[in-house]
Design a protein around this motif. Sequence first.
Motif, PDB file in Angstrom:
ATOM      1  N   ILE A   1       0.835  -1.210   0.000  1.00 44.22           N
ATOM      2  CA  ILE A   1       0.000   0.000   0.000  1.00 44.22           C
ATOM      3  C   ILE A   1       0.862   1.249   0.000  1.00 44.22           C
ATOM      4  CG2 ILE A   1      -1.987  -1.097   1.049  1.00 44.22           C
ATOM      5  CD1 ILE A   1      -1.182   0.076   3.677  1.00 44.22           C
ATOM      6  N   ASN A   2       0.233   2.347  -0.460  1.00 43.10           N
ATOM      7  CA  ASN A   2       0.959   3.602  -0.621  1.00 43.10           C
ATOM      8  C   ASN A   2       1.434   4.178   0.700  1.00 43.10           C
ATOM      9  OD1 ASN A   2       1.032   4.003  -3.326  1.00 43.10           O
ATOM     10  ND2 ASN A   2      -0.992   4.916  -3.420  1.00 43.10           N
ATOM     11  N   VAL A   3       0.651   3.974   1.753  1.00 39.63           N
ATOM     12  CA  VAL A   3       0.977   4.623   3.026  1.00 39.63           C
ATOM     13  C   VAL A   3       1.449   3.577   4.031  1.00 39.63           C
ATOM     14  CG1 VAL A   3      -0.427   6.662   2.812  1.00 39.63           C
ATOM     15  CG2 VAL A   3      -1.470   4.565   3.552  1.00 39.63           C
TER      16      VAL A   3
ATOM     17  N   LEU B   1       2.832   4.666   7.410  1.00 45.94           N
ATOM     18  CA  LEU B   1       1.797   5.237   8.273  1.00 45.94           C
ATOM     19  C   LEU B   1       0.940   4.138   8.873  1.00 45.94           C
ATOM     20  CD1 LEU B   1       0.388   8.407   6.539  1.00 45.94           C
ATOM     21  CD2 LEU B   1       1.783   8.224   8.544  1.00 45.94           C
ATOM     22  N   TYR B   2       0.655   3.114   8.043  1.00 47.80           N
ATOM     23  CA  TYR B   2      -0.127   1.978   8.536  1.00 47.80           C
ATOM     24  C   TYR B   2       0.588   1.312   9.703  1.00 47.80           C
ATOM     25  CZ  TYR B   2      -2.241  -2.668   8.462  1.00 47.80           C
ATOM     26  OH  TYR B   2      -2.830  -3.834   8.805  1.00 47.80           O
TER      27      TYR B   2
ATOM     28  N   PHE C   1       2.816   2.611  11.673  1.00 52.51           N
ATOM     29  CA  PHE C   1       2.836   3.533  12.809  1.00 52.51           C
ATOM     30  C   PHE C   1       1.480   3.533  13.513  1.00 52.51           C
ATOM     31  CE2 PHE C   1       2.923   8.001  14.424  1.00 52.51           C
ATOM     32  CZ  PHE C   1       3.877   7.760  15.373  1.00 52.51           C
ATOM     33  N   ALA C   2       0.396   3.535  12.701  1.00 52.50           N
ATOM     34  CA  ALA C   2      -0.948   3.535  13.276  1.00 52.50           C
ATOM     35  C   ALA C   2      -1.184   2.274  14.081  1.00 52.50           C
ATOM     36  CB  ALA C   2      -1.989   3.656  12.170  1.00 52.50           C
TER      37      ALA C   2
ATOM     38  N   SER D   1       0.679   2.215  17.237  1.00 54.18           N
ATOM     39  CA  SER D   1       0.172   3.124  18.260  1.00 54.18           C
ATOM     40  C   SER D   1      -1.144   2.617  18.837  1.00 54.18           C
ATOM     41  CB  SER D   1      -0.004   4.535  17.702  1.00 54.18           C
ATOM     42  OG  SER D   1      -1.049   4.555  16.783  1.00 54.18           O
ATOM     43  N   LEU D   2      -1.817   1.696  18.130  1.00 55.84           N
ATOM     44  CA  LEU D   2      -3.033   1.117  18.706  1.00 55.84           C
ATOM     45  C   LEU D   2      -2.704   0.065  19.758  1.00 55.84           C
ATOM     46  CD1 LEU D   2      -5.494   0.601  15.758  1.00 55.84           C
ATOM     47  CD2 LEU D   2      -5.130   2.548  17.199  1.00 55.84           C
TER      48      LEU D   2
ATOM     49  N   VAL E   1      -1.383   0.103  22.439  1.00 53.56           N
ATOM     50  CA  VAL E   1      -1.570   0.478  23.838  1.00 53.56           C
ATOM     51  C   VAL E   1      -2.951   0.067  24.344  1.00 53.56           C
ATOM     52  CG1 VAL E   1      -2.380   2.794  23.312  1.00 53.56           C
ATOM     53  CG2 VAL E   1      -1.230   2.378  25.438  1.00 53.56           C
ATOM     54  N   TYR E   2      -3.921  -0.088  23.423  1.00 52.41           N
ATOM     55  CA  TYR E   2      -5.283  -0.386  23.874  1.00 52.41           C
ATOM     56  C   TYR E   2      -5.395  -1.728  24.559  1.00 52.41           C
ATOM     57  CZ  TYR E   2      -7.175   3.730  21.901  1.00 52.41           C
ATOM     58  OH  TYR E   2      -7.430   5.024  21.680  1.00 52.41           O
TER      59      TYR E   2
ATOM     60  N   VAL F   1       2.512   6.459  24.712  1.00 49.43           N
ATOM     61  CA  VAL F   1       2.143   7.675  23.995  1.00 49.43           C
ATOM     62  C   VAL F   1       3.343   8.592  23.863  1.00 49.43           C
ATOM     63  CG1 VAL F   1       0.778   9.766  24.171  1.00 49.43           C
ATOM     64  CG2 VAL F   1      -0.300   7.589  24.487  1.00 49.43           C
TER      65      VAL F   1
ATOM     66  N   GLU G   1       5.940   7.248  21.315  1.00 43.94           N
ATOM     67  CA  GLU G   1       5.428   7.272  19.953  1.00 43.94           C
ATOM     68  C   GLU G   1       5.790   8.569  19.250  1.00 43.94           C
ATOM     69  OE1 GLU G   1       1.527   5.126  20.238  1.00 43.94           O
ATOM     70  OE2 GLU G   1       1.120   7.110  19.441  1.00 43.94           O
TER      71      GLU G   1
ATOM     72  N   LEU H   1       5.909   7.135   1.075  1.00 46.20           N
ATOM     73  CA  LEU H   1       5.492   6.446   2.289  1.00 46.20           C
ATOM     74  C   LEU H   1       5.428   4.940   2.086  1.00 46.20           C
ATOM     75  CD1 LEU H   1       2.593   8.793   3.335  1.00 46.20           C
ATOM     76  CD2 LEU H   1       4.773   8.640   4.409  1.00 46.20           C
TER      77      LEU H   1
ATOM     78  N   ASN I   1      11.834  13.702  -5.300  1.00 38.42           N
ATOM     79  CA  ASN I   1      10.630  14.215  -5.966  1.00 38.42           C
ATOM     80  C   ASN I   1      10.783  15.653  -6.432  1.00 38.42           C
ATOM     81  OD1 ASN I   1       9.256  11.858  -5.698  1.00 38.42           O
ATOM     82  ND2 ASN I   1       8.404  12.412  -3.727  1.00 38.42           N
TER      83      ASN I   1
END
Lengths: 335, 208
Positions: A109-111, A114-115, A117-118, A121-122, A124-125, A151, A154, A171, A332
């Motif tokens: 995927i393009n990101v 970020l995926y 990292f997301a 960061s989840l 912690v739940y 947190v 991160e 990314l 770029n």
Amino acid sequence: MLEYFQILGNELYKIVFLLVPMLVSVAMIVWLDRRVWGLVQKRKGPNVVGPFGLFQTIADALKYIFKEIIIPASANKVVFILAPIVTMTLALVAWAVIPISEQIVLADINVGILYLFAISSLGVYGIIMGGWASNSKYPFLGAIRSAAQMVSYEVSIGIIIINVLLCVGSLNLKDIVLAQKDLWYVIPLFPMFVIFFISALAETNRPPFDLPEAEAELVAGYQTEYSGMMYAMFWLGEYANILLMCAMGSILFLGGWLPILDVYPINLIPAPLWMILKILFLFLLFALIKAIVPRYRYDQLMRLGWKIFLPFSLIYLVLTASFLFYFNKLPNGNF
Amino acid sequence: MLTHTLFFYFFSIIAIFSSLMVITSRNTVNSVFFLILDFISVGCLFIMVGAEFLGMIILIVYVGAVAVLFLFVVMMLNVAEQKQSWFIGKKSTHIPTGLIVSVLIFLELLVVVGGWKQKDNLMNSSTLEISNISNTHQLGLVMYTDYILYFQIAGVILLLSMIGAILLTFRKRSGVKKQNYFKQISRDPESSVQLLKVESNKGVKIDD
């Protein structure tokens, strides 16, 4: 309709072929961790079950499966059961975007970064949910500690990722690896690599930052009330997360599946093996640090995260940006 | 296309259901959990329409940071106590205030939604062209050229609120023993150890 089933079947077998080696390697890595820990302390470590004790983790897992799961009477049952599932799922789901070689990746995927990292960061739940749902003092304190800790670290991991992205200009994880064809980012961004490594220790609650489960203060932190397979799921999820952080480190800084030198005898080693070797190298560092560094105090941990790592990585970010801008090396296009 | 539609309905139903549960569930912590579920499904919807960057940012910022702090605060509250005083108690002042705020927000939403116009051509920017460049790249191109002023103003507002929050919670406590790293490291035996001759039956006075 048949087409959908075909696509589904195609994806399913890919997912199975990613997850099964993943889980097996988590089991092996737990053994490696205990073994290294033992060797550093002049013990033998687990060496009884199977050759070199390799099946120790599997034996442990079997033991956990057959143990009774005890749910405290005053616990919030739904959240209590959900917490280990969340931890485990998040740790496994993140592996979808990790490229093992240029061809082998489940979701390109393009990101991608970020995926990753997301998802991290989840993580912690699982801990907060487990700590709160247990309805007991030590798990709750552990959960609060880990929430604050994860947190805060991160933030610096995010800035380190921005540092790398500035040099890459994309990314996508594949692009990030391919951009390091000439020079691994561990050389120009070495301070960032060190900070990333330490933040990864804190993010995965590894020693010396294992305050959420500091046994001398909090019994076992958020895991205190868990038993049987639910405890094992926390434990496996934690190790899967550690492996994920190692994979992230090798993709961002150590050139992913790329060989050290692109010359004849070295580049015969297949790309996935390079990736695995780099992950193992980083994991070995994790294991050694667990064995040799004493635990931090909580205020020292917070000071390190907010007062040292954050300003330092911000300054380095500015330096990287101005270097790239001044020498016209921004990816770029030119500005 | 069928799977796309199915996934769309799946995520939207979860989003609507969980946003209803946020306001109806009696347990405050549960409603925060539903809020998180809502954020996640909205993020997934963003990814489905192709705004992958926005979807991921929602996951990182809202779910990964903001909701954690929400949860952090809400977990500290005594939930059982609130259940009585908020909903059943006689001197409840929360309901009228909440009503006023919600009516205001509803009116504002009406104004905003009433002014919506659907554009055929969404690209109306000096720098943006329809091309193959990625979502993130396009956002950056617009944000740092056409909307740089708004972007910077938003940043300054965030900085101000951060400083404000720190000022509100900062208090200087006296009598707290804090570790001073430089002082601790720069101590040496000459300055900190002294040899005293202790007289018998008198002892020494140790100053601290």
